[in-house]
Design an enzyme around this catalytic site. Structure first.
Site, PDB file in Angstrom:
ATOM      1  N   ILE A   1      -7.238  -8.833 -33.247  1.00  0.00           N
ATOM      2  CA  ILE A   1      -7.342  -9.234 -34.642  1.00  0.00           C
ATOM      3  C   ILE A   1      -7.870 -10.657 -34.770  1.00  0.00           C
ATOM      4  O   ILE A   1      -8.754 -10.939 -35.577  1.00  0.00           O
ATOM      5  CB  ILE A   1      -5.967  -9.103 -35.329  1.00  0.00           C
ATOM      6  CG1 ILE A   1      -5.559  -7.630 -35.448  1.00  0.00           C
ATOM      7  CG2 ILE A   1      -5.994  -9.743 -36.720  1.00  0.00           C
ATOM      8  CD1 ILE A   1      -4.158  -7.427 -35.979  1.00  0.00           C
TER       9      ILE A   1
ATOM     10  N   THR B   1      -3.676  -2.645 -31.297  1.00  0.00           N
ATOM     11  CA  THR B   1      -4.084  -3.957 -30.807  1.00  0.00           C
ATOM     12  C   THR B   1      -3.390  -4.252 -29.479  1.00  0.00           C
ATOM     13  O   THR B   1      -2.546  -3.488 -29.011  1.00  0.00           O
ATOM     14  CB  THR B   1      -3.720  -5.061 -31.815  1.00  0.00           C
ATOM     15  OG1 THR B   1      -2.292  -5.221 -31.825  1.00  0.00           O
ATOM     16  CG2 THR B   1      -4.205  -4.716 -33.211  1.00  0.00           C
TER      17      THR B   1
ATOM     18  N   TYR C   1      11.760  -9.306 -32.588  1.00  0.00           N
ATOM     19  CA  TYR C   1      10.393  -9.423 -33.113  1.00  0.00           C
ATOM     20  C   TYR C   1      10.418  -9.531 -34.636  1.00  0.00           C
ATOM     21  O   TYR C   1       9.769 -10.397 -35.223  1.00  0.00           O
ATOM     22  CB  TYR C   1       9.566  -8.217 -32.681  1.00  0.00           C
ATOM     23  CG  TYR C   1       8.154  -8.226 -33.227  1.00  0.00           C
ATOM     24  CD1 TYR C   1       7.225  -9.164 -32.779  1.00  0.00           C
ATOM     25  CD2 TYR C   1       7.739  -7.303 -34.191  1.00  0.00           C
ATOM     26  CE1 TYR C   1       5.926  -9.187 -33.273  1.00  0.00           C
ATOM     27  CE2 TYR C   1       6.454  -7.313 -34.684  1.00  0.00           C
ATOM     28  CZ  TYR C   1       5.550  -8.251 -34.220  1.00  0.00           C
ATOM     29  OH  TYR C   1       4.271  -8.273 -34.726  1.00  0.00           O
TER      30      TYR C   1
ATOM     31  N   LYS D   1       9.173 -12.817 -37.096  1.00  0.00           N
ATOM     32  CA  LYS D   1       8.169 -12.714 -38.158  1.00  0.00           C
ATOM     33  C   LYS D   1       8.773 -13.006 -39.533  1.00  0.00           C
ATOM     34  O   LYS D   1       8.106 -13.567 -40.413  1.00  0.00           O
ATOM     35  CB  LYS D   1       7.517 -11.330 -38.131  1.00  0.00           C
ATOM     36  CG  LYS D   1       6.624 -11.094 -36.919  1.00  0.00           C
ATOM     37  CD  LYS D   1       5.462 -12.077 -36.908  1.00  0.00           C
ATOM     38  CE  LYS D   1       4.427 -11.733 -35.858  1.00  0.00           C
ATOM     39  NZ  LYS D   1       3.236 -12.616 -35.919  1.00  0.00           N
TER      40      LYS D   1
END
Length: 325
Positions: free
Chosen positions: A26, A212, A175, A179
């Site tokens: 990305i 990704t 995780y 974020k």
């Protein structure tokens, strides 16, 4: 094959952009679009060989592109400080900062060079320290700071009693927390800039779901095989069903960082079903990111842990001793 939605990036001539995590995936797509619009793009990378390959790929696609490599390991506060010092020495205003880099779900608890849980330390604290060390340049460029969060952060919370996952570690929970913390920080950064007259704006983006490198096998994270669901996501992406591609997944952050219609304190993501893929659009911040009390709390904790301070109105970072508390 999936089709990448078209968005317009304005002319970015005489603009300096810094994009973390741009050696592949990305971030590389974002950096390529910025360079094509005329920006000088700084790629802070951990792996010099991957960085050289990324820069070469951009220059091949965009002849004459201004791409500069710098060294950065977000899991080391010393490395973040060194990059900040190097860029301040160059004395070039920064107009765009895209906090895109991240690591995802190592199966076992790992720590950074400073003793932080790896995901919190890399995804959140490393970026907090980077913003702090670059603050004079961001203010000089009246910058827009865009922080890349994750659709995983639409649920979960900050575990204030076990922030580093020392008592109970779960990769996905850690995780999400990293974020959510970055999202709370990004929105609080905009509020504090407005209140203090810092002259920068800060917003958030998320990429939806795409195949990704975050989900790939990564020996350095102790993951010998792709993460669960990686194959299905790749298949859906190839068929153009629900999810995006690595290129389309970068569009919300690209829009958030460059569009004249995008603003500070806002949140952008794919507008398709479930916000999994599709063209970028504004949406409401995920519920775990809406509490201003939580934002102020994580701000204070992050300053303490990184040994930085945003308190000086000149934008100077006051060094302190980082804590692994």
């Amino acid at each position: 094959m999936p089709r990448t939605p078209a968005i317009t990036v304005p002319d970015l001539t005489d603009t300096r952009a810094v994009v973390t995590g741009a050696s592949d995936g990305i971030g590389l797509g974002i950096a390529r679009r910025l360079a094509a619009a005329g920006a000088e793009v700084v790629l802070p990378v951990r792996d010099p060989r991957k960085g050289e390959a990324a820069a070469a790929a951009i220059r091949e696609d965009v002849p004459g592109a201004a791409v500069l490599l710098r060294t950065l390991d977000l899991s080391s506060l010393a490395s973040v400080a060194a990059l900040g010092a190097a860029l301040r020495e160059e004395a070039r205003p920064i107009h765009l900062l895209i906090n895109n880099a991240g690591v995802m779900t190592p199966p076992d608890r790992r720590t950074t060079a400073d003793g932080f849980e790896l995901q919190l330390g890399t995804n959140h604290l490393g970026h907090v320290a980077l913003v702090a060390h670059l603050m004079p340049l961001l203010r000089a460029g009246r910058a827009r700071v865009t922080s890349q969060v994750s659709i995983a952060a639409r649920s979960g919370s900050i575990d204030w009693d076990d922030l580093q996952g020392e008592r109970a570690y779960d990769g996905m929970r850690a995780y999400r927390q990293s974020k959510i913390a970055l999202g709370l920080f990004g929105l609080e950064l905009d509020r504090r800039s407005r209140a203090g007259g810092w002259g920068i704006s800060s917003n958030l983006a998320h990429p939806g779901v795409a195949p990704t490198s975050l989900l790939a096998a990564r020996a350095e994270l102790g993951r010998d095989e792709p993460a669960r669901g990686r194959r299905l996501i790749g298949t859906l992406s190839a068929w153009g069903i629900l999810v995006g591609t690595a290129e389309s997944a970068g569009l919300p952050a690209l829009h958030a960082a460059t569009s004249p219609t995008a603003g500070g304190g806002r949140f952008y993501g794919p507008r398709g079903l479930g916000h999994l893929g599709g063209p970028p659009a504004e949406q409401e911040p995920f519920p775990p990111m809406r509490s201003t009390d939580d934002a102020q709390r994580i701000w204070a904790i992050s300053e303490q842990l990184t040994g930085t301070s945003f308190g000086d109105p000149t934008g100077h970072v006051a060094p302190a001793s980082p804590s692994t508390g």
